[in-house]
Write a protein that holds these residues in place. Structure first.
Motif, PDB file in Angstrom:
ATOM      1  N   LEU A  63       5.413  15.093  -3.758  1.00 16.62           N
ATOM      2  CA  LEU A  63       4.881  13.723  -3.773  1.00 16.62           C
ATOM      3  C   LEU A  63       6.006  12.693  -3.724  1.00 16.62           C
ATOM      4  O   LEU A  63       5.852  11.606  -3.152  1.00 16.62           O
ATOM      5  CB  LEU A  63       3.929  13.526  -4.961  1.00 16.62           C
ATOM      6  N   LYS A  64       7.155  13.032  -4.294  1.00 17.19           N
ATOM      7  CA  LYS A  64       8.279  12.092  -4.219  1.00 17.19           C
ATOM      8  C   LYS A  64       8.817  12.020  -2.796  1.00 17.19           C
ATOM      9  O   LYS A  64       9.202  10.945  -2.323  1.00 17.19           O
ATOM     10  CB  LYS A  64       9.385  12.519  -5.182  1.00 17.19           C
ATOM     11  N   SER A  65       8.842  13.162  -2.126  1.00 16.20           N
ATOM     12  CA  SER A  65       9.291  13.159  -0.729  1.00 16.20           C
ATOM     13  C   SER A  65       8.341  12.305   0.119  1.00 16.20           C
ATOM     14  O   SER A  65       8.770  11.622   1.045  1.00 16.20           O
ATOM     15  CB  SER A  65       9.314  14.573  -0.153  1.00 16.20           C
ATOM     16  N   LEU A  70       7.316   7.431   3.238  1.00 16.08           N
ATOM     17  CA  LEU A  70       6.494   6.222   3.393  1.00 16.08           C
ATOM     18  C   LEU A  70       7.360   4.965   3.299  1.00 16.08           C
ATOM     19  O   LEU A  70       7.228   4.038   4.105  1.00 16.08           O
ATOM     20  CB  LEU A  70       5.417   6.213   2.301  1.00 16.08           C
ATOM     21  N   TYR A  71       8.262   4.937   2.327  1.00 17.20           N
ATOM     22  CA  TYR A  71       9.077   3.733   2.121  1.00 17.20           C
ATOM     23  C   TYR A  71      10.011   3.509   3.325  1.00 17.20           C
ATOM     24  O   TYR A  71      10.304   2.382   3.702  1.00 17.20           O
ATOM     25  CB  TYR A  71       9.888   3.832   0.823  1.00 17.20           C
ATOM     26  N   ASP A  76      11.160   0.166   8.052  1.00 12.26           N
ATOM     27  CA  ASP A  76      11.412  -0.006   9.487  1.00 12.26           C
ATOM     28  C   ASP A  76      10.276  -0.730  10.218  1.00 12.26           C
ATOM     29  O   ASP A  76      10.307  -0.849  11.437  1.00 12.26           O
ATOM     30  CB  ASP A  76      11.601   1.385  10.136  1.00 12.26           C
ATOM     31  N   ASP A  77       9.271  -1.186   9.457  1.00 11.29           N
ATOM     32  CA  ASP A  77       8.127  -1.823  10.098  1.00 11.29           C
ATOM     33  C   ASP A  77       8.446  -3.297  10.395  1.00 11.29           C
ATOM     34  O   ASP A  77       8.655  -4.081   9.466  1.00 11.29           O
ATOM     35  CB  ASP A  77       6.931  -1.712   9.142  1.00 11.29           C
ATOM     36  N   GLY A 356       4.270   6.036  -4.466  1.00  6.85           N
ATOM     37  CA  GLY A 356       3.810   6.297  -3.100  1.00  6.85           C
ATOM     38  C   GLY A 356       3.108   7.634  -3.033  1.00  6.85           C
ATOM     39  O   GLY A 356       2.018   7.771  -2.456  1.00  6.85           O
ATOM     40  N   GLY A 357       3.686   8.636  -3.664  1.00  8.82           N
ATOM     41  CA  GLY A 357       3.123   9.982  -3.643  1.00  8.82           C
ATOM     42  C   GLY A 357       1.884  10.121  -4.510  1.00  8.82           C
ATOM     43  O   GLY A 357       0.913  10.783  -4.124  1.00  8.82           O
TER      44      GLY A 357
END
Ligand SMILES: Cc1cc2nc3c(=O)[nH]c(=O)nc-3n(C[C@H](O)[C@H](O)[C@H](O)COP(=O)(O)OP(=O)(O)OC[C@H]3O[C@@H](n4cnc5c(N)ncnc54)[C@H](O)[C@@H]3O)c2cc1C
Length: 811
Positions: A63-65, A70-71, A76-77, A356-357
Motif C-alpha cells: 500500500l505504501k508503494s 500515485l504521488y 507530474d500532472d 494513498g494506499g
C-alpha cells in the motif's frame, strides 16, 4: 447540497481525500466528501509529510508503494501538480545486531513486493547522509524511494480529480448525526441539511470518536501530542549538491528530513502526552498544541550527537500537533465491526506516507467487497471488546515511546496486559507459564524452567528451543494439557441453520448429530474468508440440538459480521456468541484417552467416541463438551468448559493425568506440531488472496454440491492457471526459523513467500509453509530462501511430514 448519494466520506484530511479519489477510481463517482472546515484542517496541514516505503508486512509495503506511485503521478500532472520530493532516500539506523537482522528480514520480505531495501554499514550510512556521525552505529536500512510531499497540495489534487470524475466536496459543513435505516442505508445529518446514502466512511482523524458516537461506536484510537522543529539554513546542506536523505533513529527516537536548506527534526519522547481523550474544543481546527520542547530534551541530545550540526543552528519554527494511534500502531481501515455499510479509515499515524494506499484498499473493499491484498493487518475487526479507549491510550503511549523499534518475533510489550484472562490465568502463571497474547487473551506460550527464566526475542531460535522440544516430547510420548482461551465460538440455531451453513461453506457440511467437521467459507471472489469447525450438538438437558461454529480467537468480530451479513431475509437462523463464556482445555497425546476415561464418566473407546465426535459430559463434576479433534497430530480432545467451571475441570484433569505423565504445554509447542501436520492458521496461511485450491485445500471443496457463496467466482478462477500454490518446505538451517514474508528465490527471481515457519521437534526439521509459483510446487523442488540475509536451501516436501497417514490422531 445533494439529498442522495452513494457514499459519504466524513473528513477532508489525507484519509478522506484519498478515499474519495479512489472510490471514483474504482467506479463510484456519485460520492460526497463532507469537511467541517477547509480541507486538511485537522492533522494533515501541519504534517512533516514524509513519505516512506518501509513496512513490516507485505500488505503495508504494497500500500505504501501505491502511495508513492500515485504521488509521482500527481506530481507530474500538469493540470494540478503537487510538490513532491521523491527519491531523497531514507535510512533507518541500527546499533544492535538484532536490529540489523530484522532489517535483513524486512529486505527479504519487501523483495517479494518488488521493493528493494538495502542493508548498509555505518560508513555507508555516513556517506549517504554526510551530516551524521557513526558513533555507536552499526548500520541501517536504506530505502531509495523515501521523500516528502506537500500535504495541502496533495489533498487538493486528490479532491480536484475526484470532483472532475463526478464527486462533490462540501466544505464548512459539519456532520452532526447519523441515522441508519432498516434497509441498512444511512442519513447523514449536517448543519447544512441531510444527505441519504448507502455507505458512510469515518475519516475524521482525531475527532474519530465524535463521529463514532453518532453511530454508537467507540473506536480504539487515541491521540498524542507530537512535535517537530525546523532549523535555519545549514551551509553543509546547501553545499552538499544533493538533498539529505530521511533519517529514523530507534536509538534516540527522532526523525529528520531536509526542509528547504535546513532540517526538520521530529521527536518521540518518553515523557509523551495523550491529547483530547476527554473531549476536543469545537474551535480546535487548523490549530496546534502549545510548543513544549522541554519534554523532548532527552531525545534532542541523541539527535545532537548523531547530527552535531544541529547544535550550531537556530530553530525557526516548532510544530506540536495531535497524532492518532491504535493498539498495535497500524490504522483501522475497513468495515466497522457490528455495523452494516459503515467503514472507517482512522488511527493513521503516518497518514501522508500511507494514506494513498489506505484509501485505495478501502475503496476496493467498499466497491468490490475485498481488496487486492489481504487487509487483516489494518482490519478494524482485529480488536474486540478489550479494545477500550483507555487500553488504546496505554498501548499508544508504549508504541509512541518505541516508534522506530520494531517488534521482534514473540515480543509482546507489557502495556495493557493482562487484558483478557480466564480463571486459570493466575493458576497457570503459578505453574510458571509464560504468556503470549492472542486478541487480547493471555495464552500459555511455553513453561519456564524457573521463575527467573527469560528469553530474548530475536529472529534466530531463542532460549525456549529446548523447553518447547521437551513439551512436545512429553506430549508425543505421554500426554499434555493446555488452555486455549478466546477461541471464537458461535452457537447457531434455527430451522435453516444447516441449510445456511451449506450455503456459506464450500465443501461438505457435517450434519450428523454428535459429529464434527472442518469447513472453509469463501468470499464473493472465491477466495478464503473464514475457517470453521462445525460441531453438531444433540439435544440434551443443556438445550435443544444446536451447532457450534468454532474459529480462531482473532476472528471473533470478523466471522460474526460475515455470518450475520449473509443470513437471507427469509432464513430462520440465529447466532449467539459464546466466545467469552467458554474456554477450551486441550488434552493431547497417546494417553489422552486414559486421562479422559479416568475423570469423565462414559465410554471413551475409539468405537464409542471416534475421531471427529462431540459429546456433552462432566470432567469430574464440571459440565463440559468434548470434541475429538486434534491440531497436534496426536490423539487429542478439545474440552469446552464454561468459565465458571474451568478451574474445577482443570483440577480434575490434572489429578487424573498424574498417573499418565501429564504435563502442561504451550502455544509454541502447538505451532511446532501443527506445522509437522500441514495444518494451517487463519490469516497466516489462509488469506483472501488465494482460493482453496491454491491453498492446497482441494478436499474441502465440493463444486458439485450446489450453490454456495463464492462458487461462481471459484469456477471462474479455475479457468486460469493458479497464481501460487501453498507448499511445505524443509529449510536447511538451524540458525533461524523461517519468518512470514521471507522470499523464496530461483536465481535472482522471487518465486514465493513464506507464510509460517517453525522447527518441527518430532521430525527434527526446520519447516515452513509458503506460497510458490505453481511450477515450483512439486515435491522435491529446490529453491533458495532469503532468511535474514542468509541464503538457505529449501526443498518442497510432503504436506504432512509427521504421521502422514493420520493414524495417531485417529487412534
Ligand atoms: C507533528 C506531526 C508530524 C507528522 N509527520 C508525518 C510524516 O512525516 N509522515 C506521515 O506520513 N505522517 C505524519 N504525521 C501523521 C499524519 O499527519 C496523519 O496521519 C494524517 O495527517 C492524518 O490524516 P487524517 O485524514 O486521518 O486526519 P485529519 O487530517 O485530522 O483529517 C480529519 C478531518 O476530518 C474533519 N472532521 C472531523 N470531524 C468532522 C465532522 N463532524 N464533520 C466533518 N468533518 C469533520 C476534520 O476537520 C479534519 O479535516 C504527522 C503528524 C503530526 C502531528
Amino acid at each position: 447540497m445533494k439529498s442522495r448519494t452513494k457514499a459519504v466520506v466524513i473528513g477532508g484530511g489525507i484519509a478522506g481525500c484519498s478515499t474519495l479519489y479512489h472510490l471514483c477510481e474504482e467506479g463510484w463517482t456519485d460520492v460526497v466528501l463532507i469537511e467541517r472546515d477547509e480541507l486538511t484542517s485537522g492533522t494533515t496541514w501541519h504534517s512533516a509529510a514524509q513519505v516512506t516505503n518501509f513496512g513490516m508486512t507485505q500488505t503495508m509495503v504494497g500500500l505504501k508503494s501505491h502511495s508513492i506511485a500515485l504521488y509521482k503521478k500527481l506530481r507530474d500532472d500538469p493540470d494540478y501538480p503537487v510538490g513532491y520530493h521523491h527519491g531523497d532516500g531514507g535510512i533507518r539506523l541500527a546499533n544492535t545486531e538484532g536490529q540489523m537482522q530484522g532489517y535483513r528480514h524486512f529486505a527479504s520480505m519487501a523483495r517479494g513486493m518488488g521493493v528493494d531495501y538495502e542493508v548498509i554499514d555505518a560508513a555507508e550510512c555516513a556517506r549517504r547522509h554526510p551530516l551524521i556521525s557513526t558513533e555507536n552505529l552499526l548500520g541501517g536500512l536504506w530505502d531509495g524511494e523515501d521523500g516528502d510531499i506537500d500535504p495541502a497540495q496533495l489533498c487538493q489534487a486528490l479532491a480536484f480529480h475526484a470532483r472532475k470524475a463526478g464527486a462533490d466536496v462540501y466544505r464548512h459543513t459539519s456532520v452532526t448525526g447519523l441515522t441508519q435505516h432498516e434497509d441498512d442505508t444511512w442519513t447523514v445529518h449536517t448543519d447544512k441539511g441531510d444527505i441519504d446514502c448507502d455507505v458512510v466512511v469515518n475519516a475524521c482523524g482525531y475527532r474519530v470518536n465524535e463521529v463514532g458516537a453518532m453511530m454508537g461506536v467507540q473506536h480504539p484510537v487515541a491521540a498524542l501530542e507530537h512535535q517537530y522543529f525546523v532549523t535555519e539554513d545549514i551551509a553543509a546542506i546547501s553545499e552538499a549538491g544533493h538533498r539529505m536523505p530521511l533519517l529514523r533513529c530507534p536509538i534516540s527516537d527522532y526523525y529528520s528530513r531536509q526542509e528547504k536548506n535546513g532540517l526538520l527534526v521530529g521527536f518521540y519522547e518518553q515523557d509523551c502526552k495523550t491529547w483530547g481523550l476527554d473531549g476536543i474544543s469545537p474551535d480546535f481546527s487548523n490549530d496546534l498544541c502549545p510548543d513544549d520542547l522541554d519534554r523532548v530534551m532527552e531525545v534532542l541530545e541523541g539527535a545532537f550527537q548523531r547530527m552535531p550540526v544541529l547544535a550550531e543552528v537556530g530553530i525557526k519554527r516548532v510544530v506540536n500537533g495531535p497524532i492518532t494511534y491504535t493498539i498495535d500502531g497500524a490504522p483501522l481501515v475497513g468495515p466497522i465491526p457490528g455495523k452494516r455499510n459503515a467503514y472507517c479509515i482512522i488511527g493513521l499515524r503516518a497518514g501522508l506516507g500511507e494514506g494513498g494506499g489506505h484509501g485505495w484498499l478501502l475503496a476496493q473493499q467498499i466497491v468490490h467487497g475485498e481488496a487486492c491484498y489481504d487487509t487483516w493487518v489494518i482490519d478494524p475487526r482485529r480488536f474486540t471488546a478489550h479494545a477500550t479507549v483507555e487500553l488504546t491510550a496505554l498501548k499508544a503511549i508504549e508504541d509512541y515511546q518505541n516508534e522506530f523499534r520494531f517488534h521482534f518475533p514473540h515480543e509482546h510489550r507489557p502495556a495493557g496486559r493482562p487484558a483478557k484472562t480466564t480463571p486459570l490465568t493466575p493458576v497457570l502463571a503459578a505453574e510458571r507459564a509464560d504468556f503470549t497474547v492472542v486478541n487480547g487473551w493471555e495464552r500459555v506460550d511455553y513453561l519456564k524452567p524457573n521463575p527467573d527464566f527469560h528469553f530474548t526475542p530475536s529472529f534466530g531460535f531463542d532460549e525456549t528451543f529446548d523447553l518447547v522440544a521437551a513439551e512436545v516430547r512429553n506430549l508425543a510420548e505421554h500426554v499434555g494439557l493446555t488452555e486455549v482461551n478466546g477461541f471464537n465460538r458461535i452457537e447457531i440455531t434455527g430451522r435453516d441453520a444447516h441449510w445456511f451453513l451449506d450455503r456459506m461453506i464450500c465443501g461438505t457440511v457435517q450434519k450428523r448429530e454428535g459429529r464434527v467437521g472442518l469447513g472453509y467459507l469463501l468470499n464473493h471472489h472465491g477466495t478464503i474468508k473464514c475457517e470453521a469447525t462445525i460441531a453438531n450438538l444433540p439435544a440434551s438437558h443443556r438445550g435443544p440440538g444446536r451447532i457450534w461454529y468454532g474459529s480462531a480467537a482473532a476472528s471473533e468480530y470478523h466471522d460474526m459480521d460475515w455470518l450475520t451479513a449473509n443470513i437471507g431475509p427469509d432464513e430462520d437462523v440465529h447466532l449467539r456468541s459464546l466466545t467469552n463464556d467458554q474456554t477450551i482445555l486441550v488434552l493431547a497425546g497417546p494417553k489422552a484417552r486414559a486421562v479422559l476415561s479416568d475423570c469423565a464418566r462414559g465410554d471413551w473407546s475409539r468405537e464409542a467416541f471416534p475421531w471427529l465426535s462431540v459429546r456433552e459430559c462432566h470432567i469430574g463434576f464440571a459440565p463440559a463438551t468434548v470434541m475429538g479433534v486434534s491440531f497436534s497430530g496426536e490423539l487429542a480432545y478439545e474440552i469446552h468448559v464454561p468459565n465458571a467451571s474451568l478451574y474445577a475441570a482443570y483440577l480434575a484433569l490434572r489429578a487424573a493425568g498424574e498417573a499418565h505423565g501429564l504435563k502442561l504445554f504451550g502455544a509454541r509447542a502447538v505451532e511446532s506440531m501443527r506445522m509437522e501436520k500441514g495444518f494451517l492458521h487463519w490469516k497466516a496461511d489462509l488469506l483472501t488472496e488465494f482460493d482453496p485450491f491454491e491453498t492446497a485445500l482441494d478436499r474441502f471443496v465440493k463444486l458439485d454440491k450446489g450453490e454456495f457463496v463464492g462458487r461462481r467466482a471459484l469456477l471462474g478462477r479455475q479457468k486460469d492457471e493458479p497464481n501460487k500454490r501453498l507448499v511445505t518446505l524443509a529449510i536447511d538451517t538451524q540458525r533461524f526459523p523461517a519468518h512470514p514474508g521471507a522470499s523464496l528465490m530461483q536465481g535472482n527471481r522471487v518465486i514465493g513467500t513464506v507464510t509460517s515457519g517453525h522447527w518441527g521437534h518430532r521430525v527434527g526439521m526446520n519447516l515452513a509453509y509458503a506460497f510458490v509459483e505453481p511450477e515450483y510446487a512439486e515435491t522435491g523442488q529446490q529453491m533458495v530462501l532469503d532468511l535474514c540475509g542468509e541464503h538457505t536451501a529449501a526443498e518442497v516436501i510432503e504436506k504432512s511430514p509427521y504421521d502422514p497417514n493420520f493414524s495417531r490422531m485417529r487412534a
